[in-house]
Design a protein around this motif. Structure first.
Motif, short mmCIF file in Angstrom:
data_model
loop_
_atom_site.label_atom_id
_atom_site.label_comp_id
_atom_site.label_asym_id
_atom_site.label_seq_id
_atom_site.Cartn_x
_atom_site.Cartn_y
_atom_site.Cartn_z
N CYS A 1 5.99 5.47 1.16
CA CYS A 1 5.50 3.98 1.37
C CYS A 1 6.38 4.21 2.83
O CYS A 1 7.68 4.38 2.97
CB CYS A 1 6.18 3.05 0.29
SG CYS A 1 5.78 1.42 1.01
N LEU B 1 10.40 -1.92 -0.49
CA LEU B 1 9.82 -1.66 -1.96
C LEU B 1 11.20 -1.36 -2.89
O LEU B 1 10.75 -1.86 -4.20
CB LEU B 1 8.68 -0.62 -1.88
CG LEU B 1 8.31 -0.04 -3.01
CD1 LEU B 1 7.57 -1.23 -3.86
CD2 LEU B 1 7.25 1.09 -2.90
N THR C 1 0.74 -1.15 0.04
CA THR C 1 -0.07 0.08 -0.19
C THR C 1 0.83 1.29 0.17
O THR C 1 1.89 1.37 0.94
CB THR C 1 -0.96 -0.06 1.32
OG1 THR C 1 -1.72 -1.23 1.26
CG2 THR C 1 -1.67 1.11 1.44
N VAL C 2 0.64 2.12 -0.89
CA VAL C 2 1.49 3.39 -1.00
C VAL C 2 0.31 4.64 -1.04
O VAL C 2 -0.81 4.50 -1.24
CB VAL C 2 2.25 3.27 -2.28
CG1 VAL C 2 3.10 2.22 -2.21
CG2 VAL C 2 1.61 3.28 -3.46
#
Length: 690
Positions: free
Chosen positions: A623, A629, A551-552
């Motif tokens: 993030c 990531l 999720t960002v």
């Protein structure tokens, strides 16, 4: 001229092919001297025949092929069914004969002299006047019109005429009915070659051609044989060879006419089983006897089982066999006595007789064994006693010599060791070589038992001066070996984790404040559960499986408005997802670089190409798992060398010709707001990495 050309071409091809076959047979033939030496074994020949052919249009070739099958079927009948019944009749064994289909009538229809189809075909090819295929068919109708296995359009009834052409005749073969079209029969059968052409070929410079065309043929006044007659004669020679041998058969059943695997046409298979003579063969075998042997052979083998026939029978053989089987308790339905052979119906009866013979053998040889064993043991005892005396004398002398030799060697060894110790500081020479070799060997033996067990164990035995360099090499090799074993023992999941950690270390160590906090934490395969990814998105991706998801927060490039997104990474591209649909696709090949700050914030800028006017510009993300990531994205996109860690501001492209900036400062807590100059101001909290 055309006919002469074609005849010459066929003759050259046929004769050279025959020459080649003869050469191969000569090379494979067993030489006479091998037979005389007794080294030759039984020869096994393999005959692979073409199957019965029924095509949409059957011509001269199919006629010859099916004629060959008729002859082989006749051979099969004669060698199995007929010979089996004739043997019983010859021996006078009463039994019920089994009726079977005899295809001799079909073979005679084709090959009979002056009346068969081949004779009529040759006569039509050679007679003067105008000849054609239709005249050949009419002659067949006149000569064979009443034959039960021959039908033409003219001779057939109305039902058969509907499926036959006027140029066809039908033969009722053992395997089924076949319609043959007479068109081309005369041309294919007419294989005459002019004598002038034969004479020309005899004068050829090619040795093979001159050998194939013999000069005697030029002066031979005999009429040349036609193709069908040549085929018949060749087939007759094959039959003579097969009749003189002991053939075994492998019957092939065609499962269907469609050439499809796994499909069995029951009607077609039943038809083949019926007309191949398999049912008759089974009935003959079942009605007959399983074992047959001549009287002298049977009596010679089993005479030990009866006191009256052992050791020798002096009367008629038939009486001896009768006496033997009565003693063995054979029942009347189990055997029959012929004129020269005994026939045993059931295999079980023969097996019981063999078992009785095996049980009798120990009793017969018991006396011979007793005498032989006594003689053998006495001779063996004398040989052993003499050998023991010789060995004892030799061994005592050898022990004394060995003891003296060991003492001399021990004294020389002690002298070498002492002398080597005295010259131990000198260079390697004959005076100290034994001592130095002993010291080296002792060190290596000690080292082999005290090698370090792990990479972190730095203990290493102190080497002697002559082995310092070798010890260093061994230490390095052992260290490499332990490292290799450790790497091979790592599980694939842990290896993948370490690969990612090493990549993260190369990119972020001593460059980003939040890196030390990520070191003790494992990188997860995905930060999103499978059910959190929308099914429509998964279907849109198709074969491209999601390798990582997180999720960002995406910031608009103009107003820096926050938008919650899912970032999904596949093997070839990444996508930004808004709940139910894909908002943006990022091809790894188009990614120009990845920018992050040196502080503890989670801001990421993905630099995209800006040459295209339709391109939206760079992507600004936030993030909480920025190290994880960026590492996974850089490895999948093969962009580890394109990760930029900025200690000041990060510049990004808003649109073609326009740029934006992200300014970073340190503060008490994380905040992302739009500054007065239109820049995105990011405040990163202080981190105590001690």
């Amino acid at each position: 001229a055309v006919s002469a050309r074609d005849a010459l071409a066929k003759a050259v091809y046929g004769r050279t092919f025959t020459w080649l076959v003869q050469k191969i047979n000569q090379s494979l033939a067993v030489k006479e001297e091998i037979y005389q030496s007794g080294k030759a074994s039984t020869v096994i020949g393999l005959l692979d025949i073409y199957g019965f052919e029924v095509l949409q249009n059957n011509s001269f070739e199919q006629f010859c092929i099916n004629y060959c099958n008729e002859k082989l079927q006749q051979l099969f009948i004669e060698l199995t069914l007929r010979s089996e019944q004739e043997e019983y009749e010859t021996e006078g064994i009463a039994w019920e004969p089994v009726t079977y289909f005899d295809n001799k009538i079909i073979c005679d229809l084709i090959e009979e002299k002056h009346k068969g189809i081949i004779s009529i075909l040759d006569e039509e090819c050679l007679r003067p006047g105008e000849t054609c295929d239709i005249s050949f068919l009419e002659k067949l109708e006149d000569s064979l019109g009443g034959h039960p296995h021959f039908v033409t359009h003219k001779l057939a009834n109305g039902k058969i005429r509907r499926v036959m052409n006027r140029e066809e005749f039908r033969l009722l073969h053992y395997a089924g009915e076949v319609n043959y079209n007479v068109t081309g029969f005369l041309d294919k059968n007419n294989d005459s070659l002019n004598r002038n052409l034969k004479e020309v070929m005899c004068q050829s410079d090619n040795q093979i051609l001159s050998h194939c065309f013999r000069r005697e043929e030029v002066f031979d006044q005999k009429r040349p044989e036609m193709a069908a007659t040549q085929f018949k004669n060749s087939l007759m020679k094959l039959m003579e060879i097969l009749m003189s041998k002991e053939p075994s058969y492998v019957r092939c059943i065609k499962p269907n006419d469609c050439k499809q695997p796994g499909r069995f046409d029951e009607i077609l298979i039943r038809h083949q089983v019926k007309y191949l003579g398999l049912m008759e063969n089974l009935r003959v075998r079942r009605a007959g006897f399983a074992y047959r042997r001549r009287f002298e052979a049977f009596l010679q083998r089993y005479k030990p089982l009866c006191p009256e026939t052992w050791p020798n029978w002096h009367g008629p053989l038939a009486d001896g066999v009768s006496t033997l089987v009565n003693h063995l308790g054979y029942k009347q339905e189990e055997y029959k006595l012929g004129r020269s052979k005994i026939f045993i119906r059931f295999p079980k009866t023969l097996f019981n007789t063999e078992d009785a013979l095996e049980a009798k053998k120990p009793e017969i040889v018991l006396t011979l064994q007793t005498s032989w064993r006594g003689y053998r043991e006495r001779a063996k005892y004398k040989r052993i006693r003499h050998a023991v005396i010789v060995i004892q004398s030799f061994w005592r002398g050898m022990k004394a010599r060995r003891r003296a030799k060991r003492r001399r060697e021990a004294a020389n060894l002690i002298r070498k060791f002492i002398k080597g110790f005295i010259y131990r500081h000198n260079d390697y020479c004959s005076e100290n070589e034994y001592f130095i070799d002993h010291v080296r060997r002792s060190f290596l033996m000690k080292l082999s038992k005290n090698l370090p067990k792990s990479v972190l164990d730095k203990n290493w035995p102190t080497p002697p001066p002559s082995l310092i360099e070798a010890s260093e090499h061994l230490q390095r090799l052992h260290l490499c070996n332990m490292v290799t074993k450790y790497c091979r023992s790592i599980q694939p999941e842990w290896k993948k984790q370490m690969t990612q950690k090493v990549a993260a270390s190369e990119m972020f160590m001593d460059q980003k404040d939040s890196y030390p906090m990520s070191v003790p934490r494992l990188f997860l395969d995905s930060r999103l559960e499978r059910e959190h990814i929308n099914l429509k998105v998964v279907q849109t991706l198709g074969n491209d499986k999601v390798q990582y998801g997180v999720t960002v927060v995406k910031y608009d490039r103009r107003g820096f408005k926050r938008r919650h997104r899912q970032l999904l990474l596949t093997n070839t591209f990444a996508v930004l997802v808004d709940r139910t649909k894909i908002k943006q696709k990022i091809d790894y090949s188009a990614l120009r670089g990845i920018s992050v700050s040196a502080l503890s914030d989670g801001m990421i800028v993905l630099h995209m190409p800006n040459e295209d006017k339709k391109q939206k510009g760079d992507i600004v993300l936030h993030c909480t798992h920025v190290i994880e990531l960026v590492t996974k994205l850089a490895l999948m996109a093969n962009k580890t060398n394109y990760v930029n860690i900025s200690s000041g501001s990060i510049r990004f492209v808003i649109a073609r010709g326009r740029e934006g900036f992200i300014d970073f400062t340190r503060g008490s807590e994380l905040s992302v707001v739009k500054g007065k100059r239109g820049h995105l101001l990011v405040t990163a909290p202080y981190i105590n990495n001690t």
